[in-house]
Every structure is written in C-alpha cells, then in structure tokens.
Design an enzyme around this catalytic site. Structure first.
Site, PDB file in Angstrom:
ATOM      1  N   LYS A  15      16.383  -7.449   3.143  1.00  0.00           N
ATOM      2  CA  LYS A  15      17.226  -7.438   1.936  1.00  0.00           C
ATOM      3  C   LYS A  15      17.636  -6.029   1.522  1.00  0.00           C
ATOM      4  O   LYS A  15      18.803  -5.776   1.270  1.00  0.00           O
ATOM      5  CB  LYS A  15      16.494  -8.066   0.751  1.00  0.00           C
ATOM      6  CG  LYS A  15      16.452  -9.560   0.735  1.00  0.00           C
ATOM      7  CD  LYS A  15      15.984 -10.082  -0.617  1.00  0.00           C
ATOM      8  CE  LYS A  15      14.721  -9.417  -1.132  1.00  0.00           C
ATOM      9  NZ  LYS A  15      13.497  -9.729  -0.384  1.00  0.00           N
ATOM     10  N   ARG A  90      13.303 -13.846  -8.745  1.00  0.00           N
ATOM     11  CA  ARG A  90      12.190 -14.192  -7.877  1.00  0.00           C
ATOM     12  C   ARG A  90      11.443 -15.409  -8.396  1.00  0.00           C
ATOM     13  O   ARG A  90      10.501 -15.866  -7.742  1.00  0.00           O
ATOM     14  CB  ARG A  90      11.206 -13.029  -7.829  1.00  0.00           C
ATOM     15  CG  ARG A  90      11.293 -12.159  -6.588  1.00  0.00           C
ATOM     16  CD  ARG A  90      10.263 -11.055  -6.774  1.00  0.00           C
ATOM     17  NE  ARG A  90       9.820 -10.439  -5.557  1.00  0.00           N
ATOM     18  CZ  ARG A  90      10.375  -9.347  -5.030  1.00  0.00           C
ATOM     19  NH1 ARG A  90      11.431  -8.816  -5.551  1.00  0.00           N
ATOM     20  NH2 ARG A  90       9.850  -8.817  -3.945  1.00  0.00           N
ATOM     21  N   ARG A 129       6.475  -1.627   9.170  1.00  0.00           N
ATOM     22  CA  ARG A 129       6.963  -0.812   8.059  1.00  0.00           C
ATOM     23  C   ARG A 129       5.795  -0.108   7.363  1.00  0.00           C
ATOM     24  O   ARG A 129       5.904   1.035   6.932  1.00  0.00           O
ATOM     25  CB  ARG A 129       7.721  -1.698   7.059  1.00  0.00           C
ATOM     26  CG  ARG A 129       8.357  -0.899   5.935  1.00  0.00           C
ATOM     27  CD  ARG A 129       9.295  -1.749   5.103  1.00  0.00           C
ATOM     28  NE  ARG A 129       8.580  -2.540   4.125  1.00  0.00           N
ATOM     29  CZ  ARG A 129       9.173  -3.415   3.305  1.00  0.00           C
ATOM     30  NH1 ARG A 129      10.466  -3.627   3.382  1.00  0.00           N
ATOM     31  NH2 ARG A 129       8.472  -4.087   2.440  1.00  0.00           N
ATOM     32  N   ARG A 135       4.355   2.653   2.382  1.00  0.00           N
ATOM     33  CA  ARG A 135       4.551   2.210   1.006  1.00  0.00           C
ATOM     34  C   ARG A 135       3.229   1.647   0.489  1.00  0.00           C
ATOM     35  O   ARG A 135       2.545   0.918   1.194  1.00  0.00           O
ATOM     36  CB  ARG A 135       5.637   1.128   0.973  1.00  0.00           C
ATOM     37  CG  ARG A 135       6.586   1.279  -0.190  1.00  0.00           C
ATOM     38  CD  ARG A 135       7.720   0.289  -0.075  1.00  0.00           C
ATOM     39  NE  ARG A 135       7.313  -1.040  -0.520  1.00  0.00           N
ATOM     40  CZ  ARG A 135       8.172  -2.043  -0.632  1.00  0.00           C
ATOM     41  NH1 ARG A 135       9.443  -1.889  -0.330  1.00  0.00           N
ATOM     42  NH2 ARG A 135       7.754  -3.214  -1.038  1.00  0.00           N
ATOM     43  N   ARG A 146       2.054 -11.040  -1.239  1.00  0.00           N
ATOM     44  CA  ARG A 146       3.497 -11.084  -1.460  1.00  0.00           C
ATOM     45  C   ARG A 146       4.138 -12.266  -0.745  1.00  0.00           C
ATOM     46  O   ARG A 146       5.058 -12.898  -1.249  1.00  0.00           O
ATOM     47  CB  ARG A 146       4.145  -9.771  -1.028  1.00  0.00           C
ATOM     48  CG  ARG A 146       4.099  -8.713  -2.139  1.00  0.00           C
ATOM     49  CD  ARG A 146       4.085  -7.311  -1.607  1.00  0.00           C
ATOM     50  NE  ARG A 146       5.259  -6.970  -0.853  1.00  0.00           N
ATOM     51  CZ  ARG A 146       5.268  -6.099   0.154  1.00  0.00           C
ATOM     52  NH1 ARG A 146       4.165  -5.500   0.535  1.00  0.00           N
ATOM     53  NH2 ARG A 146       6.378  -5.826   0.780  1.00  0.00           N
TER      54      ARG A 146
HETATM   55  P1  ADP Z   1       9.601  -6.602  -1.077  1.00  0.00           P
HETATM   56  O1  ADP Z   1       9.924  -5.594  -0.052  1.00  0.00           O
HETATM   57  O2  ADP Z   1       8.262  -7.222  -0.902  1.00  0.00           O
HETATM   58  O3  ADP Z   1      10.679  -7.605  -1.271  1.00  0.00           O
HETATM   59  P2  ADP Z   1      10.297  -5.188  -3.571  1.00  0.00           P
HETATM   60  O4  ADP Z   1      10.508  -3.743  -3.317  1.00  0.00           O
HETATM   61  O5  ADP Z   1      11.484  -6.019  -3.847  1.00  0.00           O
HETATM   62  O6  ADP Z   1       9.377  -5.798  -2.425  1.00  0.00           O
HETATM   63  O7  ADP Z   1       9.287  -5.348  -4.809  1.00  0.00           O
HETATM   64  C1  ADP Z   1       8.022  -4.720  -4.836  1.00  0.00           C
HETATM   65  C2  ADP Z   1       7.176  -5.253  -5.997  1.00  0.00           C
HETATM   66  O8  ADP Z   1       7.881  -5.060  -7.244  1.00  0.00           O
HETATM   67  C3  ADP Z   1       6.892  -6.758  -5.959  1.00  0.00           C
HETATM   68  O9  ADP Z   1       5.806  -7.077  -5.137  1.00  0.00           O
HETATM   69  C4  ADP Z   1       6.642  -7.043  -7.452  1.00  0.00           C
HETATM   70  O10 ADP Z   1       5.353  -6.618  -7.844  1.00  0.00           O
HETATM   71  C5  ADP Z   1       7.648  -6.150  -8.139  1.00  0.00           C
HETATM   72  N1  ADP Z   1       8.937  -6.876  -8.356  1.00  0.00           N
HETATM   73  C6  ADP Z   1      10.138  -6.615  -7.753  1.00  0.00           C
HETATM   74  N2  ADP Z   1      11.080  -7.470  -8.166  1.00  0.00           N
HETATM   75  C7  ADP Z   1      10.485  -8.306  -9.056  1.00  0.00           C
HETATM   76  C8  ADP Z   1      10.912  -9.422  -9.833  1.00  0.00           C
HETATM   77  N3  ADP Z   1      12.180  -9.877  -9.778  1.00  0.00           N
HETATM   78  N4  ADP Z   1      10.013 -10.035 -10.645  1.00  0.00           N
HETATM   79  C9  ADP Z   1       8.755  -9.612 -10.724  1.00  0.00           C
HETATM   80  N5  ADP Z   1       8.269  -8.576 -10.001  1.00  0.00           N
HETATM   81  C10 ADP Z   1       9.105  -7.928  -9.182  1.00  0.00           C
END
Ligand code: ADP
Length: 191
Positions: A15, A90, A129, A135, A146
């Site tokens: 994404k 989400r 990754r 990260r 996750r």
């Molecule tokens: P990923 O690569 O797992 O998709 P993101 O960078 O999008 O991760 O998000 C990292 C973290 O930020 C998530 O695990 C969550 O804790 C928080 N987060 C991101 N977007 C949301 C959301 N829409 N609602 C709640 N928490 C979020």
C-alpha cells in the site's frame, strides 16, 4: 470533481509503496495514517506519545483519535481535489466516520482498489522489510498481531465496500510497476 481513493491491502501488500507512486501518477496527495502517527512520534507530540503505546504492540490506535487526525488532514487545502487514503479506514467505525466526513465536504469515495496478495507472500515480505528497514513494529510478534488485527478488524471492510460497488481487486503479486499501472488505470476510470 473530488477523487477520494481508499487503498486497501493487508500489511505487506505494498500500500505505502503504491500510494507514493499514485501520488505522482494521479496528482493526488497520499494520506497515510501510519506516516502521520510516525511523524507525531518523531516530534514527540501528545498524539505521538499516545499512538506509540498502541503501535509498539501492533494494535490499532483508538478510532476517535485516528478519525480526528484524518479529519484535520483532509481539511487541509491540498486535499481539496481528493486524496489517496492509505491505512485508513481500518475498522468499520472508521469507514462510517469517513463516509460522514466526506459528506461534509460534499464528496464520496470514488473507488476502493484492493491490492491482493497471498498470506504466505505477505509474511515473507514483512520479514524481509524488518531486516532491511528495521521499523520498530516490524518484529515477529507485532507482525503476527498486525496480521490478526487486519484479519479481524480490517478485512471485513472489503465486504463493506464490495456491497457499495466500490471494490476493485488488483493483483499485488505482479511487479511493482505493473501494480502501479493497474492501480492508475482503476482510478483514472473514475476521475
Ligand atoms: P502497516 O505497514 O502494517 O500497514 P502502517 O504504517 O499503516 O502499518 O501503520 C502502523 C501502525 O499505526 C498500526 O499498526 C497502528 O498501530 C497504527 N495505525 C495506522 N493506521 C491506523 C488506523 N487507521 N487506525 C488505528 N491505528 C492505525
């Protein structure tokens, strides 16, 4: 015409990579909640400190907090013509909040491309990754959480958008360029 695109896909589906590319190919800003939270973490804001307690465990930040942050971001002038939402919504509550928010802007979601990648490929990509980027939330335990959060909280949204006739599946196991081309096509059709 405003073009709001919700990019869906499991953790590791690509994404973030694709949203950054679509920003260029479509001329729409990328609004990534994960990036917004990480920027707050870095600047040690109150929001960042709160978000950290959830992110470090791989859990979702509470809906009210996340929705308020997105509302604030979408109210900025660069989002007037639309945006590519990455990592939001989400949860079903977030999806409903987004519908209401867009209604305030006299807009609606134009399309919801879903980057489809098999589970075993996802796990492999995330592990890789973790090695390369380091990260903080890319360790084995948070990856597991996750994935589970995605399965239980976020995957049901695929049906939510399917029922609205907005979901379009894109094969996420092609080359990065091919995925970008497919996604660009899907969005351009509705622009
Ligand atoms: P990923 O690569 O797992 O998709 P993101 O960078 O999008 O991760 O998000 C990292 C973290 O930020 C998530 O695990 C969550 O804790 C928080 N987060 C991101 N977007 C949301 C959301 N829409 N609602 C709640 N928490 C979020």
């Amino acid at each position: 015409m405003k073009t709001f695109v919700v990019l869906m896909g499991a953790p590791g589906a690509g994404k973030g990579t694709q949203a950054k590319r679509l920003q260029v190919s479509l001329g729409l800003p990328q609004v990534a909640t994960g990036d917004l939270f990480r920027a707050n973490l870095k600047n040690e804001t109150a929001l960042g400190k709160l978000a950290r307690t959830y992110m470090d465990k791989g859990e979702l930040v509470p809906d009210e907090v996340t929705v308020a942050m997105v509302q604030d971001r979408l109210s900025q002038s660069d989002c007037e013509g639309g945006a590519i939402l990455d990592g939001f919504p989400r949860t079903t509550a977030q999806a409903e909040a987004l519908d209401e928010l867009l209604e305030e802007f006299s807009a609606k979601i134009a399309v919801v491309p879903f980057i489809d990648v098999n589970q075993d490929v996802l796990v492999e990509r995330l592990a890789k990754r973790a090695e390369i980027e380091g990260r903080a939330d890319d360790n084995e335990e948070t990856i597991r959480v996750r994935m589970e959060v995605y399965r239980s909280e976020t995957a049901p949204l695929l049906n939510y958008y399917k029922e609205k006739g907005l979901l379009v599946k894109v094969n996420g196991e092609q080359s990065i360029d091919e995925v970008t081309a497919d996604l660009t096509n899907v969005v351009q059709k509705v622009m």
